[in-house]
Design a protein around this motif. Structure first.
Motif, mmCIF file in Angstrom:
data_model
loop_
_atom_site.group_PDB
_atom_site.id
_atom_site.type_symbol
_atom_site.label_atom_id
_atom_site.label_comp_id
_atom_site.label_asym_id
_atom_site.label_seq_id
_atom_site.Cartn_x
_atom_site.Cartn_y
_atom_site.Cartn_z
ATOM 1 N N TYR A 22 0.838 -1.197 0.000
ATOM 2 C CA TYR A 22 0.000 0.000 0.000
ATOM 3 C C TYR A 22 0.870 1.243 0.000
ATOM 4 N N LEU A 23 0.516 2.213 -0.819
ATOM 5 C CA LEU A 23 1.114 3.543 -0.779
ATOM 6 C C LEU A 23 0.336 4.322 0.268
ATOM 7 N N LEU A 24 1.043 4.954 1.211
ATOM 8 C CA LEU A 24 0.412 5.553 2.379
ATOM 9 C C LEU A 24 0.597 7.060 2.469
ATOM 10 N N THR A 25 -0.195 7.662 3.340
ATOM 11 C CA THR A 25 0.085 9.006 3.827
ATOM 12 C C THR A 25 0.708 8.814 5.207
ATOM 13 N N GLY A 26 1.320 9.848 5.744
ATOM 14 C CA GLY A 26 1.852 9.738 7.108
ATOM 15 C C GLY A 26 3.340 9.522 7.153
ATOM 16 N N GLU A 27 3.785 8.928 8.246
ATOM 17 C CA GLU A 27 5.219 8.782 8.520
ATOM 18 C C GLU A 27 5.937 7.890 7.512
ATOM 19 N N TYR A 28 5.284 6.810 7.066
ATOM 20 C CA TYR A 28 5.894 5.885 6.114
ATOM 21 C C TYR A 28 5.218 6.017 4.763
ATOM 22 N N ASP A 29 5.954 5.674 3.716
ATOM 23 C CA ASP A 29 5.441 5.795 2.354
ATOM 24 C C ASP A 29 4.716 4.539 1.878
ATOM 25 N N TYR A 30 5.195 3.386 2.320
ATOM 26 C CA TYR A 30 4.588 2.118 1.915
ATOM 27 C C TYR A 30 4.406 1.217 3.124
ATOM 28 N N LEU A 31 3.341 0.413 3.098
ATOM 29 C CA LEU A 31 3.136 -0.667 4.041
ATOM 30 C C LEU A 31 3.109 -1.938 3.202
ATOM 31 N N ILE A 32 3.963 -2.880 3.557
ATOM 32 C CA ILE A 32 4.122 -4.087 2.752
ATOM 33 C C ILE A 32 3.902 -5.308 3.641
ATOM 34 N N LYS A 33 3.172 -6.266 3.128
ATOM 35 C CA LYS A 33 2.954 -7.540 3.818
ATOM 36 C C LYS A 33 3.652 -8.610 2.989
ATOM 37 N N VAL A 34 4.592 -9.331 3.616
ATOM 38 C CA VAL A 34 5.340 -10.341 2.883
ATOM 39 C C VAL A 34 5.204 -11.703 3.550
ATOM 40 N N ALA A 35 5.297 -12.755 2.751
ATOM 41 C CA ALA A 35 5.277 -14.133 3.227
ATOM 42 C C ALA A 35 6.688 -14.697 3.090
ATOM 43 N N VAL A 36 7.228 -15.192 4.206
ATOM 44 C CA VAL A 36 8.601 -15.706 4.214
ATOM 45 C C VAL A 36 8.686 -16.977 5.049
ATOM 46 N N ALA A 37 9.839 -17.644 4.941
ATOM 47 C CA ALA A 37 10.109 -18.830 5.750
ATOM 48 C C ALA A 37 11.092 -18.451 6.842
ATOM 49 N N GLY A 38 10.574 -17.958 7.973
ATOM 50 C CA GLY A 38 11.393 -17.642 9.134
ATOM 51 C C GLY A 38 12.314 -16.449 8.957
ATOM 52 N N THR A 39 13.163 -16.261 9.942
ATOM 53 C CA THR A 39 14.076 -15.111 9.915
ATOM 54 C C THR A 39 15.097 -15.240 8.790
ATOM 55 N N GLU A 40 15.477 -16.473 8.481
ATOM 56 C CA GLU A 40 16.419 -16.687 7.383
ATOM 57 C C GLU A 40 15.800 -16.267 6.047
ATOM 58 N N GLY A 41 14.562 -16.676 5.832
ATOM 59 C CA GLY A 41 13.862 -16.291 4.609
ATOM 60 C C GLY A 41 13.635 -14.792 4.551
ATOM 61 N N TYR A 42 13.384 -14.202 5.703
ATOM 62 C CA TYR A 42 13.177 -12.758 5.746
ATOM 63 C C TYR A 42 14.465 -12.009 5.437
ATOM 64 N N GLU A 43 15.579 -12.460 6.026
ATOM 65 C CA GLU A 43 16.859 -11.814 5.723
ATOM 66 C C GLU A 43 17.174 -11.902 4.235
ATOM 67 N N GLU A 44 16.914 -13.058 3.666
ATOM 68 C CA GLU A 44 17.125 -13.256 2.219
ATOM 69 C C GLU A 44 16.281 -12.258 1.414
ATOM 70 N N PHE A 45 15.000 -12.135 1.792
ATOM 71 C CA PHE A 45 14.117 -11.190 1.112
ATOM 72 C C PHE A 45 14.656 -9.760 1.220
ATOM 73 N N LEU A 46 15.030 -9.351 2.439
ATOM 74 C CA LEU A 46 15.544 -7.990 2.637
ATOM 75 C C LEU A 46 16.786 -7.728 1.806
ATOM 76 N N ARG A 47 17.794 -8.568 1.975
ATOM 77 C CA ARG A 47 19.103 -8.310 1.379
ATOM 78 C C ARG A 47 19.119 -8.473 -0.132
#
Length: 154
Positions: free
Chosen positions: A100-125
């Protein structure tokens, strides 16, 4: 402008919201119409854009992506090109379930599906942080989903 819908249309929409795979005859029976008028009403609701489409809800867990992370993103700049390019890049990422493109403090709100912290780190990096224009992000792991609906109640 909102489409005009009557109570019969609302009953049809509620029934399809519960089970979009209902046959026309079962739907007609459930909303007390004969098959032909029911079919005509469903087609009219589709043509008016009230029904945008039909889909299957898939289990993230069964697909090996049991964790949901909510990410708030701030962009470096807010010019049309940066906002548009960032949004298109998000939409292309398969892990992104909603954005979602937002108003306010942040520009986007994103919901992601990952496999644990390892999957999340992979997604981020390897994905999110490679999109040009990102300045800052803040993430929150979802502990439990309390309500998930594909659409609003008609």
């Amino acid at each position: 402008m909102a489409a005009k819908i009557d109570e019969t249309d609302r009953r049809i929409l509620r029934a399809l919201r519960r089970d979009a795979r209902l046959s026309n005859s079962k739907l007609a029976e459930e909303v007390n119409l004969s098959a032909s008028p029911c079919w005509n009403r469903v087609r009219a609701l589709e043509q008016k854009g009230v029904i945008e489409g039909y889909s299957a809800l898939l289990s993230q867990k069964a697909l090996g992506l049991p964790d949901t992370v909510i990410i708030e993103v701030t962009l470096e700049r807010h010019d049309d090109e940066t906002v548009e390019r960032f949004g298109q890049a998000l939409a292309a990422l398969p892990e992104v379930v909603e954005a979602y493109l937002l108003t306010g403090e942040y520009d986007y709100l994103i919901k992601v599906a990952v496999a644990g912290t390892e999957g999340y780190e992979e997604f981020l990096r390897r994905k999110l942080y490679t999109i040009p224009g990102l300045r800052h992000s803040r993430s929150t792991f979802v502990l439990r989903c309390l309500k998930r609906m594909a659409s609003v109640e008609p």
